[in-house]
Structures are given as C-alpha cells and as structure tokens.
Design a protein around this motif. Structure first.
Motif, PDB file in Angstrom:
ATOM      1  N   LEU A   1      26.789  10.364  -4.557  1.00  0.00           N
ATOM      2  CA  LEU A   1      27.702   9.804  -3.561  1.00  0.00           C
ATOM      3  C   LEU A   1      28.369  10.945  -2.777  1.00  0.00           C
ATOM      4  CD1 LEU A   1      29.275   7.125  -5.937  1.00  0.00           C
ATOM      5  CD2 LEU A   1      27.734   6.634  -4.034  1.00  0.00           C
ATOM      6  N   GLN A   2      29.161  10.573  -1.781  1.00  0.00           N
ATOM      7  CA  GLN A   2      29.892  11.557  -0.968  1.00  0.00           C
ATOM      8  C   GLN A   2      31.382  11.418  -1.271  1.00  0.00           C
ATOM      9  OE1 GLN A   2      28.815  13.490   1.885  1.00  0.00           O
ATOM     10  NE2 GLN A   2      26.660  13.069   1.418  1.00  0.00           N
TER      11      GLN A   2
ATOM     12  N   GLU B   1      25.562   3.181   1.806  1.00  0.00           N
ATOM     13  CA  GLU B   1      25.575   1.769   2.209  1.00  0.00           C
ATOM     14  C   GLU B   1      26.932   1.339   2.773  1.00  0.00           C
ATOM     15  OE1 GLU B   1      24.606   0.092  -1.566  1.00  0.00           O
ATOM     16  OE2 GLU B   1      22.450   0.315  -1.251  1.00  0.00           O
ATOM     17  N   GLY B   2      27.920   2.208   2.653  1.00  0.00           N
ATOM     18  CA  GLY B   2      29.197   1.907   3.286  1.00  0.00           C
ATOM     19  C   GLY B   2      30.346   1.586   2.352  1.00  0.00           C
ATOM     20  N   TRP B   3      30.087   1.199   1.104  1.00  0.00           N
ATOM     21  CA  TRP B   3      31.220   0.869   0.236  1.00  0.00           C
ATOM     22  C   TRP B   3      31.934   2.117  -0.258  1.00  0.00           C
ATOM     23  CZ3 TRP B   3      30.437   3.148  -4.376  1.00  0.00           C
ATOM     24  CH2 TRP B   3      29.149   3.212  -4.902  1.00  0.00           C
ATOM     25  N   GLN B   4      33.185   1.939  -0.673  1.00  0.00           N
ATOM     26  CA  GLN B   4      33.982   3.063  -1.167  1.00  0.00           C
ATOM     27  C   GLN B   4      34.582   2.721  -2.517  1.00  0.00           C
ATOM     28  OE1 GLN B   4      36.908   4.106   1.880  1.00  0.00           O
ATOM     29  NE2 GLN B   4      35.616   5.894   2.279  1.00  0.00           N
TER      30      GLN B   4
ATOM     31  N   GLN C   1      19.553  -3.886 -15.525  1.00  0.00           N
ATOM     32  CA  GLN C   1      19.413  -2.752 -14.618  1.00  0.00           C
ATOM     33  C   GLN C   1      19.703  -3.273 -13.227  1.00  0.00           C
ATOM     34  OE1 GLN C   1      15.453  -1.049 -15.129  1.00  0.00           O
ATOM     35  NE2 GLN C   1      16.395   0.557 -16.357  1.00  0.00           N
ATOM     36  N   ALA C   2      20.510  -2.524 -12.491  1.00  0.00           N
ATOM     37  CA  ALA C   2      20.850  -2.963 -11.138  1.00  0.00           C
ATOM     38  C   ALA C   2      20.693  -1.795 -10.174  1.00  0.00           C
ATOM     39  CB  ALA C   2      22.282  -3.477 -11.103  1.00  0.00           C
ATOM     40  N   PHE C   3      20.409  -2.096  -8.929  1.00  0.00           N
ATOM     41  CA  PHE C   3      20.364  -1.073  -7.881  1.00  0.00           C
ATOM     42  C   PHE C   3      21.757  -0.894  -7.311  1.00  0.00           C
ATOM     43  CE2 PHE C   3      15.713  -1.651  -7.454  1.00  0.00           C
ATOM     44  CZ  PHE C   3      15.374  -0.303  -7.451  1.00  0.00           C
ATOM     45  N   LEU C   4      22.212   0.353  -7.326  1.00  0.00           N
ATOM     46  CA  LEU C   4      23.508   0.657  -6.728  1.00  0.00           C
ATOM     47  C   LEU C   4      23.313   1.877  -5.839  1.00  0.00           C
ATOM     48  CD1 LEU C   4      26.609   0.247  -6.624  1.00  0.00           C
ATOM     49  CD2 LEU C   4      26.771   1.882  -8.507  1.00  0.00           C
ATOM     50  N   SER C   5      23.484   1.702  -4.569  1.00  0.00           N
ATOM     51  CA  SER C   5      23.353   2.810  -3.617  1.00  0.00           C
ATOM     52  C   SER C   5      22.036   3.566  -3.828  1.00  0.00           C
ATOM     53  CB  SER C   5      24.548   3.755  -3.779  1.00  0.00           C
ATOM     54  OG  SER C   5      24.593   4.644  -2.699  1.00  0.00           O
ATOM     55  N   GLY C   6      20.969   2.827  -4.040  1.00  0.00           N
ATOM     56  CA  GLY C   6      19.647   3.446  -4.175  1.00  0.00           C
ATOM     57  C   GLY C   6      19.338   3.960  -5.571  1.00  0.00           C
ATOM     58  N   ALA C   7      20.329   3.981  -6.487  1.00  0.00           N
ATOM     59  CA  ALA C   7      20.091   4.454  -7.857  1.00  0.00           C
ATOM     60  C   ALA C   7      20.029   3.251  -8.805  1.00  0.00           C
ATOM     61  CB  ALA C   7      21.207   5.397  -8.283  1.00  0.00           C
ATOM     62  N   ILE C   8      19.341   3.468  -9.940  1.00  0.00           N
ATOM     63  CA  ILE C   8      19.287   2.419 -10.964  1.00  0.00           C
ATOM     64  C   ILE C   8      20.449   2.629 -11.928  1.00  0.00           C
ATOM     65  CG2 ILE C   8      18.035   1.725 -13.036  1.00  0.00           C
ATOM     66  CD1 ILE C   8      16.489   0.552 -10.996  1.00  0.00           C
ATOM     67  N   VAL C   9      21.174   1.558 -12.198  1.00  0.00           N
ATOM     68  CA  VAL C   9      22.332   1.632 -13.093  1.00  0.00           C
ATOM     69  C   VAL C   9      22.089   0.710 -14.283  1.00  0.00           C
ATOM     70  CG1 VAL C   9      24.804   1.149 -13.242  1.00  0.00           C
ATOM     71  CG2 VAL C   9      23.865   2.117 -11.162  1.00  0.00           C
ATOM     72  N   ASN C  10      22.346   1.223 -15.508  1.00  0.00           N
ATOM     73  CA  ASN C  10      22.213   0.402 -16.719  1.00  0.00           C
ATOM     74  C   ASN C  10      23.564  -0.175 -17.098  1.00  0.00           C
ATOM     75  OD1 ASN C  10      19.388   0.939 -17.536  1.00  0.00           O
ATOM     76  ND2 ASN C  10      20.132   3.048 -17.625  1.00  0.00           N
TER      77      ASN C  10
END
Ligand SMILES: Nc1ncnc2c1ncn2[C@@H]1O[C@H](COP(=O)(O)OP(=O)(O)OP(=O)(O)O)[C@@H](O)[C@H]1O
Ligand SMILES: [Mg+2]
Length: 365
Positions: free
Chosen positions: A244-245, A259-262, A318-327
C-alpha cells in the motif's frame, strides 16, 4: 551434553555461496530447529557441524573446542537422517549394539546401553524383531536409539520425520520432543516444515538463501518477524501481505490502496510508518487478527471473497484485497460465498507493517 557455537560460518561450493556468514549459539541442552525453504542451506550447515563438509571460513565450537579440523568420528556427535538405513538382516538389538561394538565397548556395557535406549524409546518389546517387521515410526525410533546409545555431546537430525505419513509424523514429533526433555539433550534439528520447528524447538533459526534471517523462540518469531520473508514463512495459513501507499494529512496517517480506499492507522502504527524509507509500506496480518464483515462498517476496507475452505471447527476464506490475497478465518456459522463482496477489519494492535523497499519490519521504537 554440550553447547555449539557457529561463528561467521561460510560455505562456498566453487563460486556458489551456500551458507553466508551464519553465527549462532545453541545452548547446552537446547533444542534448535534450522528451518527454511528447500535449498536455503540447512543441510549444508548441519553437515558443517557434523564434519561431513569442510568449512570455507568461520569457526565451529562443540563444547569449548574448535572442531573445524576434527574428523566426524572425533566430534562427539550422533546424526539421525531422513533415510534411517537400518541393517535389514540384524535385529533391533543388534542394530543398536553395532555402533558400540565398532567402538569396542565391553559386552556388558553394550547390553546396558542398548536396554536403556530401548527403555527410553519404549521399544523393549521390539528388540528381537528385524527392521522389516517394524512400522515406519518404529524404524525411525530405532534410528533415534542408534544415535542415543552413542551418548553424544550433540544430536544432529536432518528431516528425520519426512519419510513418515502425516499422522505418524505428528506422533513422532511429540516423541522426539519428549526424548529431548527427558535427556536434556542438545539437538540441532533440520526441517523445511515451519510447524515442526514451531512445535518442537526451544529456538528456531530461520534461513533463506544461505542467510540466517532470524534466531529466536518460536513465539517471538511468530509475534515479531524481522522481515517479510520470515513473516510469510512462519505460520499457517501464511501471513497476508498487502502493498500500500502511506500518506499523512491533518496529523493522521493513512494507508491507501490503488483502488482508492484508505485505512487510518493507530498512533503506534503511524509511528512505525514514519520510519519507512519511502511511502511504500506493506501491511501484514495473520488470519486470526482480521474480522470479516458482510456489510460496510467504519474502519473496514472492501474486499472480495475468492475461495472458502471449511475445515470443521474453522473456515478459511481467501479474499482479494487491493490485488493481494488475504487469508481470514471465520466461525463455520458465518456463510461466505466465492465472489461475494466482504469488508475486512484489521486488529491494529496485532498489525504488522513492513518497509516496502527493504522488506524489513517497521518498529515503533
Ligand atoms: N556438494 C554440493 N555442490 C554444489 N552445490 C551444493 C552441494 N550441496 C548443496 N549444494 C547447494 O547448496 C544449496 C544449499 O543446499 P542444502 O542441501 O544445504 O539445502 P537445504 O536447505 O538442506 O534444502 P532441502 O530442504 O531441499 O534439503 C543448494 O542450492 C544446493 O544446490
Ligand atoms: Mg536438506
């Protein structure tokens, strides 16, 4: 038993550096696991301690003696390998007695040592059997016994359980741990299986690419991984890592997704992010520290379910979050379907933050 010290240990095979300046101390009676992915230099390091491979530079001490130039047989070590190589024609008794006969010990002393090892490893009733009449786990116990009768200063074990099926491996894991506790033995144990290291060892030495990455108790390595490699290697399912930034506005620090969320960070996490070498920051979270919501809530970030794996008492999503896979883990009572939008809430107290450039953990102090 004895302590073992590795000092700036380097092993090159020609121009290839297999072990890159590894330093660590194994205390007397300590169980240390050398753990890391295939090819990271675990076996090479163990073989250096055993004397099966010569040192390029650095020192190895067993007890207070530098052993670099000693033959394996003079190092007072016993090795247990993945392939236990028992003598098929000899009984268990003779398999255990053989290394002692080679050392020309008196017969009654051999008998005493063999019977004691059989008692410790609970195989007195197996002494007259041949290896083919034993299960894989029993054969591995004989291999352990053969190391035990030698009464060495240090036990060196290289993936001793990897030939066993999953259930037996779990059982032998407890038995070796018990063996260590009963004998107060100094053990260096090589495994690529982080779970073996975490469950068995007093301390674990995590290696990657020939480097020692972190050397600490399993609890510390789990709670405070020094970098992204250790963070993702130790723990199952793996820690999720999301690039992330970072940015600051009106005194608050945020992590922003493409994707725009903060996500607004707590003051402690903001102090960590302030130490980063650029605005590239990687958020790390273990499955148990992320809460899954079915609706948007304050402080949550939007994700999309990808796979759903029920295991009985816990369901892994498993979910996609900002292009990454999250467990994420959820109770089985929470219905989640693949492709469903979900919202994730991170426990900020247990969030990990890494420098996106150096991949090192960011600390608040
Ligand atoms: N005799 C050798 N000559 C050249 N390269 C070698 C030799 N032995 C090992 N290597 C290389 O050194 C590196 C470390 O090997 P090592 O056997 O120590 O890995 P490991 O961590 O034990 O891996 P695994 O989990 O697969 O057993 C590997 O890249 C391997 O190819
Ligand atoms: Mg190996």
């Amino acid at each position: 038993m004895a302590h073992v010290v590795l000092k700036d240990l380097i092993k090159n095979y020609g121009s290839f550096n297999a072990v890159k300046s590894v330093s660590l101390t194994v205390n007397d009676g300590e169980f240390v696991a050398l753990v890391g992915p295939s090819g990271c230099g675990k076996t090479t390091t163990l073989n250096l301690v055993a004397g099966l491979t010569s040192v390029t530079s650095g020192d190895i001490l067993i007890g207070d003696q530098v052993v670099n130039d000693l033959d394996p047989k003079d190092r007072d070590i016993a090795m247990v390998f993945q392939n236990y190589a028992l003598y098929p024609q000899k009984s268990v008794y003779k398999n255990l007695a053989f290394p002692l006969q080679m050392r020309k010990l008196p017969k009654d002393e051999i008998d005493r040592k063999v019977k004691e090892a059989a008692r410790v490893l609970d195989m007195t009733q197996l002494l007259e059997r041949k290896p083919r009449e034993l299960s894989g786990g029993q054969q591995q116990r004989v291999a352990l016994g053969r190391a035990l009768v030698r009464d060495p200063a240090v036990f060196l074990m290289d993936e001793p359980l990897s030939n066993l099926d999953a259930k037996l491996r779990v059982q032998m894991r407890s038995e070796i741990k018990r063996f260590h506790q009963d004998l107060k033995a100094t053990i260096i144990y090589v495994t690529h299986d982080q779970l073996e290291a975490v469950t068995m060892a007093d301390r674990m030495a995590v290696m990657n690419g020939g480097y020692l990455q972190q050397y600490d108790t399993p609890a510390q390595v789990f709670a405070n991984p020094v970098n992204m490699f250790v963070a993702s290697f130790v723990g199952s399912p793996a820690m999720s890592l999301v690039p992330l930034q970072a940015s600051t506005s009106n005194g608050s620090t945020f992590l922003t997704s493409a994707e725009g969320w903060q996500l607004e960070l707590s003051p402690k996490n903001a102090r960590k992010v302030a130490k980063a070498s650029s605005n590239k920051v990687v958020l790390g979270a273990r499955h148990s520290t992320i809460r899954l919501h079915k609706n948007a809530e304050p402080g949550c970030v939007p994700a999309k379910a990808y796979t759903v794996e029920p295991t009985g008492d816990i369901t892994f999503v498993q979910a996609f979050l900002s292009g990454a896979i999250v467990n994420i883990s959820v109770p089985p009572s929470v219905p989640v379907s693949p492709d469903e939008p979900v919202w994730l809430e991170f426990d900020q107290e247990r969030l990990h933050l890494f420098d996106g450039e150096t991949e090192m953990a960011l600390r608040s102090e």
